[in-house]
Write an enzyme that holds these catalytic residues in place. Structure first.
Site, short mmCIF file in Angstrom:
data_model
loop_
_atom_site.label_atom_id
_atom_site.label_comp_id
_atom_site.label_asym_id
_atom_site.label_seq_id
_atom_site.Cartn_x
_atom_site.Cartn_y
_atom_site.Cartn_z
CD GLN A 89 23.57 34.49 -17.81
OE1 GLN A 89 23.70 34.07 -18.95
NE2 GLN A 89 24.43 34.17 -16.85
CG HIS A 157 25.48 30.22 -19.94
ND1 HIS A 157 26.44 29.25 -19.77
CD2 HIS A 157 25.70 31.15 -18.97
CE1 HIS A 157 27.21 29.57 -18.73
NE2 HIS A 157 26.76 30.73 -18.24
CD GLU A 249 37.77 29.59 -24.21
OE1 GLU A 249 37.89 28.53 -23.57
OE2 GLU A 249 37.31 29.64 -25.38
CE1 TYR A 259 38.04 28.68 -32.07
CE2 TYR A 259 36.28 27.60 -33.29
CZ TYR A 259 37.38 28.44 -33.26
OH TYR A 259 37.82 29.03 -34.42
CE1 TYR A 270 30.87 29.43 -12.42
CE2 TYR A 270 28.93 28.15 -13.04
CZ TYR A 270 29.75 29.25 -13.21
OH TYR A 270 29.44 30.16 -14.19
#
Length: 375
Positions: A89, A157, A249, A259, A270
């Site tokens: 990513q 991430h 979310e 949160y 997973y």
């Protein structure tokens, strides 16, 4: 290889979830209230932003920044982009302009940066953009103003979405780099939403200024992988994030709130291990919308234009795994999904153009830039 295995596990887990939870019906092209005109083809585009003259800057993950003249179709390359840690990513990420760009020339770019011992982390730089008559250009006065702490192994991430708020300050999503616990560690800025002055210095009214330099950057904590944020007309900040196996979310972000990730999530690990849901721990802020099966949200704009009157004030979210454009509506501090459009491709980015069109970037090699206009 690790990233691929994690992606495969996510896909399997979400396919199983789909057996039990009915996904929202996505409207096919024949029922779209818009046309989608391809305007350019790009290589792994990730983000875009409009300049005051109506032209467009687009980032490509491998480290290329392009300038698109939408009137002529001319594409120019911007020199001076720092080397990026491409893979998984990681790569070149977001690009935004300063609210006073027309007078000061500042732009902001995020990307994945290599560190020692095979570590990586997101970095945000500020630079002046100089454009040439032929549409090409260069970055000057480039200076890093923020980094993820610490750099860690892996290539997932990063988050590193950028936005300027109504307060004139710079907001950054810093995802937890698939390391889970840093999201609750105030000595790390991973898994947090960051609020800075436009030069990278620390605002004196951030909620954790008494807990050290890293904590002083933080506005909220307990987040996973945040790939879109937008302010509504009331100045409220909304951020979406990818859940693990289920539980994507949409959150309303409040000063100093936690949160919950990885202590709570409306998805599971997973490997199938459960994570307690938000309703088991009321001390954590719960999302306003959760999605299982997931939509894999990426890109986000709250539409304020005139070309789509029925969309005004709506949130428009790109869907990667769902290959969709998702519309949500807000009611004060609440939100709900009202429509989903089947785009037939992974949607990486969503922006509103200066004339009120909606612009999308498809993900991956050969990803198209699409302009949405009313039928």
């Amino acid at each position: 290889m690790v990233y691929f295995v994690q992606y495969l596990l996510r896909a399997i887990a979400l396919s199983l979830a789909a057996l039990n939870v009915q996904a929202a019906e996505a409207l096919p092209q024949t029922q779209w209230p818009f046309t989608a005109e391809p305007r350019a083809t790009l290589e792994e585009p990730w983000a875009m932003t409009f300049l005051p003259d109506g032209s467009l800057l687009v980032t490509e993950k491998r480290g290329v920044l392009k300038h698109l003249d939408l009137k002529t179709g001319k594409v120019g390359l911007i020199a001076g982009v720092p080397p990026v840690a491409y893979g998984g990513q990681g790569g070149l990420g977001d690009v935004i302009v300063h609210p006073n760009h027309a007078s000061n020339g500042w732009i902001y770019i995020s990307y994945a940066e290599a560190g020692e011992a095979n570590t990586r982390g997101a970095v945000v730089v500020r630079a002046k953009l100089l454009l040439n008559e032929d549409g090409s250009g260069s970055l000057t006065e480039l200076r890093p103003i923020w980094r993820q702490i610490p750099k860690v192994t892996g290539s997932g991430h990063y988050g590193h979405r950028l936005a300027f708020g109504p307060d004139g300050l710079l907001w950054i999503t810093s995802s937890e780099r698939q390391k889970f616990t840093p999201a609750q560690d105030m000595g790390s800025n991973l898994g947090k939403i960051i609020r800075l002055n436009d030069n990278g210095s620390l605002p004196s009214d951030n909620p954790f200024t008494d807990q050290g330099t890293v904590a002083a950057q933080i506005w909220s904590l307990g987040h996973r992988n945040m790939l879109g944020m937008a302010f509504d007309s009331q100045g409220q900040l909304w951020v979406h994030e990818m859940g693990p196996a289920g539980g994507d979310e949409l959150n309303l972000i409040k000063r100093g709130k936690n949160y919950g990730y990885p202590v709570v999530s409306n998805g599971n690990h997973y490997d199938g291990r459960p994570i307690p849901d938000h309703d088991t721990r009321p001390e954590f802020e719960a999302p306003k919308i959760t999605w299982t099966p997931v939509i894999s949200p990426a890109g986000f704009v709250i539409y304020q234009g005139q070309r789509f009157p029925s969309w005004k004030g709506s949130g428009l979210i790109g869907g990667l795994s769902s290959q969709s454009l998702v519309r949500v509506v807000f009611d004060g501090e609440n939100a709900r999904e009202v429509e989903r459009y089947a785009m037939g491709a992974r949607i990486r980015e969503v922006e509103q153009g200066p004339e009120g069109s909606v612009w999308l970037l498809e993900d991956g090699r050969g990803g198209r830039l699409l302009e949405l206009q009313p039928r």
